[in-house]
Design a protein around this motif. Sequence first.
Motif, PDB file in Angstrom:
ATOM      1  N   LEU A  69       0.832  -1.207   0.000  1.00  0.00           N
ATOM      2  CA  LEU A  69       0.000   0.000   0.000  1.00  0.00           C
ATOM      3  C   LEU A  69       0.868   1.259   0.000  1.00  0.00           C
ATOM      4  O   LEU A  69       0.535   2.250   0.648  1.00  0.00           O
ATOM      5  CB  LEU A  69      -0.947  -0.013   1.200  1.00  0.00           C
ATOM      6  CG  LEU A  69      -1.973  -1.145   1.209  1.00  0.00           C
ATOM      7  CD1 LEU A  69      -2.758  -1.169   2.523  1.00  0.00           C
ATOM      8  CD2 LEU A  69      -2.917  -1.032   0.031  1.00  0.00           C
ATOM      9  N   ASP A  70       1.968   1.240  -0.760  1.00  0.00           N
ATOM     10  CA  ASP A  70       2.828   2.419  -0.844  1.00  0.00           C
ATOM     11  C   ASP A  70       2.204   3.455  -1.772  1.00  0.00           C
ATOM     12  O   ASP A  70       1.071   3.297  -2.231  1.00  0.00           O
ATOM     13  CB  ASP A  70       4.246   2.050  -1.266  1.00  0.00           C
ATOM     14  CG  ASP A  70       4.333   1.453  -2.664  1.00  0.00           C
ATOM     15  OD1 ASP A  70       3.290   1.377  -3.359  1.00  0.00           O
ATOM     16  OD2 ASP A  70       5.440   1.051  -3.067  1.00  0.00           O
ATOM     17  N   ALA A  71       2.933   4.512  -2.080  1.00  0.00           N
ATOM     18  CA  ALA A  71       2.395   5.647  -2.838  1.00  0.00           C
ATOM     19  C   ALA A  71       1.810   5.266  -4.193  1.00  0.00           C
ATOM     20  O   ALA A  71       0.780   5.800  -4.598  1.00  0.00           O
ATOM     21  CB  ALA A  71       3.470   6.712  -3.017  1.00  0.00           C
ATOM     22  N   ASP A  72       2.447   4.351  -4.922  1.00  0.00           N
ATOM     23  CA  ASP A  72       1.903   3.966  -6.230  1.00  0.00           C
ATOM     24  C   ASP A  72       1.127   2.650  -6.174  1.00  0.00           C
ATOM     25  O   ASP A  72       0.727   2.106  -7.199  1.00  0.00           O
ATOM     26  CB  ASP A  72       2.990   3.933  -7.316  1.00  0.00           C
ATOM     27  CG  ASP A  72       4.059   2.887  -7.077  1.00  0.00           C
ATOM     28  OD1 ASP A  72       4.076   2.257  -6.000  1.00  0.00           O
ATOM     29  OD2 ASP A  72       4.911   2.702  -7.977  1.00  0.00           O
ATOM     30  N   GLY A  73       0.905   2.136  -4.983  1.00  0.00           N
ATOM     31  CA  GLY A  73       0.087   0.946  -4.807  1.00  0.00           C
ATOM     32  C   GLY A  73       0.739  -0.313  -5.329  1.00  0.00           C
ATOM     33  O   GLY A  73       1.933  -0.361  -5.604  1.00  0.00           O
ATOM     34  N   SER A  74      -0.068  -1.356  -5.460  1.00  0.00           N
ATOM     35  CA  SER A  74       0.385  -2.636  -5.990  1.00  0.00           C
ATOM     36  C   SER A  74      -0.831  -3.364  -6.535  1.00  0.00           C
ATOM     37  O   SER A  74      -1.967  -2.917  -6.373  1.00  0.00           O
ATOM     38  CB  SER A  74       1.077  -3.468  -4.910  1.00  0.00           C
ATOM     39  OG  SER A  74       0.150  -3.818  -3.896  1.00  0.00           O
ATOM     40  N   SER A  75      -0.573  -4.476  -7.187  1.00  0.00           N
ATOM     41  CA  SER A  75      -1.668  -5.270  -7.737  1.00  0.00           C
ATOM     42  C   SER A  75      -1.330  -6.748  -7.626  1.00  0.00           C
ATOM     43  O   SER A  75      -0.183  -7.128  -7.388  1.00  0.00           O
ATOM     44  CB  SER A  75      -1.926  -4.887  -9.196  1.00  0.00           C
ATOM     45  OG  SER A  75      -0.745  -5.040  -9.950  1.00  0.00           O
ATOM     46  N   ILE A  76      -2.349  -7.558  -7.797  1.00  0.00           N
ATOM     47  CA  ILE A  76      -2.209  -9.012  -7.856  1.00  0.00           C
ATOM     48  C   ILE A  76      -2.495  -9.403  -9.290  1.00  0.00           C
ATOM     49  O   ILE A  76      -3.520  -9.003  -9.851  1.00  0.00           O
ATOM     50  CB  ILE A  76      -3.195  -9.698  -6.899  1.00  0.00           C
ATOM     51  CG1 ILE A  76      -2.885  -9.292  -5.461  1.00  0.00           C
ATOM     52  CG2 ILE A  76      -3.148 -11.218  -7.075  1.00  0.00           C
ATOM     53  CD1 ILE A  76      -3.965  -9.645  -4.478  1.00  0.00           C
TER      54      ILE A  76
ATOM     55  N   ARG B  51      -0.593 -12.108 -18.858  1.00  0.00           N
ATOM     56  CA  ARG B  51      -1.352 -11.716 -17.672  1.00  0.00           C
ATOM     57  C   ARG B  51      -2.836 -11.812 -18.033  1.00  0.00           C
ATOM     58  O   ARG B  51      -3.280 -11.124 -18.943  1.00  0.00           O
ATOM     59  CB  ARG B  51      -0.974 -10.296 -17.266  1.00  0.00           C
ATOM     60  CG  ARG B  51       0.507 -10.152 -16.992  1.00  0.00           C
ATOM     61  CD  ARG B  51       0.924  -8.715 -16.809  1.00  0.00           C
ATOM     62  NE  ARG B  51       2.383  -8.619 -16.674  1.00  0.00           N
ATOM     63  CZ  ARG B  51       3.009  -7.561 -16.195  1.00  0.00           C
ATOM     64  NH1 ARG B  51       2.328  -6.492 -15.794  1.00  0.00           N
ATOM     65  NH2 ARG B  51       4.322  -7.560 -16.113  1.00  0.00           N
ATOM     66  N   VAL B  52      -3.587 -12.672 -17.329  1.00  0.00           N
ATOM     67  CA  VAL B  52      -4.994 -12.890 -17.689  1.00  0.00           C
ATOM     68  C   VAL B  52      -5.982 -12.264 -16.707  1.00  0.00           C
ATOM     69  O   VAL B  52      -7.173 -12.143 -17.016  1.00  0.00           O
ATOM     70  CB  VAL B  52      -5.308 -14.395 -17.867  1.00  0.00           C
ATOM     71  CG1 VAL B  52      -4.495 -14.972 -19.018  1.00  0.00           C
ATOM     72  CG2 VAL B  52      -5.070 -15.172 -16.580  1.00  0.00           C
ATOM     73  N   ALA B  53      -5.501 -11.859 -15.543  1.00  0.00           N
ATOM     74  CA  ALA B  53      -6.376 -11.204 -14.557  1.00  0.00           C
ATOM     75  C   ALA B  53      -5.525 -10.298 -13.685  1.00  0.00           C
ATOM     76  O   ALA B  53      -4.340 -10.558 -13.470  1.00  0.00           O
ATOM     77  CB  ALA B  53      -7.118 -12.228 -13.716  1.00  0.00           C
ATOM     78  N   CYS B  54      -6.156  -9.240 -13.169  1.00  0.00           N
ATOM     79  CA  CYS B  54      -5.431  -8.259 -12.362  1.00  0.00           C
ATOM     80  C   CYS B  54      -6.397  -7.601 -11.382  1.00  0.00           C
ATOM     81  O   CYS B  54      -7.555  -7.372 -11.711  1.00  0.00           O
ATOM     82  CB  CYS B  54      -4.820  -7.208 -13.296  1.00  0.00           C
ATOM     83  SG  CYS B  54      -3.764  -5.983 -12.508  1.00  0.00           S
ATOM     84  N   GLY B  55      -5.894  -7.302 -10.197  1.00  0.00           N
ATOM     85  CA  GLY B  55      -6.677  -6.575  -9.205  1.00  0.00           C
ATOM     86  C   GLY B  55      -5.803  -5.605  -8.434  1.00  0.00           C
ATOM     87  O   GLY B  55      -4.714  -5.969  -7.980  1.00  0.00           O
TER      88      GLY B  55
END
Length: 172
Positions: free
Chosen positions: A138-145, A165-169
């Motif tokens: 949860l840093d300044a530019d966030g992250s994803s799965i 990459r077939v899915a992202c959140g």
Amino acid sequence: MRLTALILSAGLMVASQASAAATSATAELKGADGKTIGTATLTEAPHGVLLKIETKGLTPGWHGLHFHEKGDCGTPDFKSAGAHVHTTTAVVHGLLNPDGNDNGDLPNLFAAADGAATTEVYSPLVSLNGAGGRPALLDADGSSIVIHASPDDHKSQPIGGAGARVACGVVK
């Protein structure tokens, strides 16, 4: 009186900062068509993050699963999510690689014949807020799965052969 007010103000600031540290986060997982295919729930643990994923609509079989460095799933190929989360610039991928230092590495996800997948995995390599010097999701530019089309072999570079990459959140 002024000293009491100053002490109370400092106490309120510390309490406010402590409550601001997230102990959980979620991510709505979407396919390339923009439709929701599942959810991820992340819970901060004393030495890492517990990740629970529930999805549907995946191709049956094994899929690579990684934490990516940017909270951006805005492009259909999900390349906007960037590379894997990491703490060094010379990133070596692979949970089974003796030189591995890629903090975004996770075990593979298995989708059943109907395309549904449910898993719960623990990663000691990240933190929601950067605890223990681990990368903060949860840093300044966030992250994803990101879920990949193929399984990760946990050794080869740069992503273990996990493919598209077939899915992202976005982790929020």
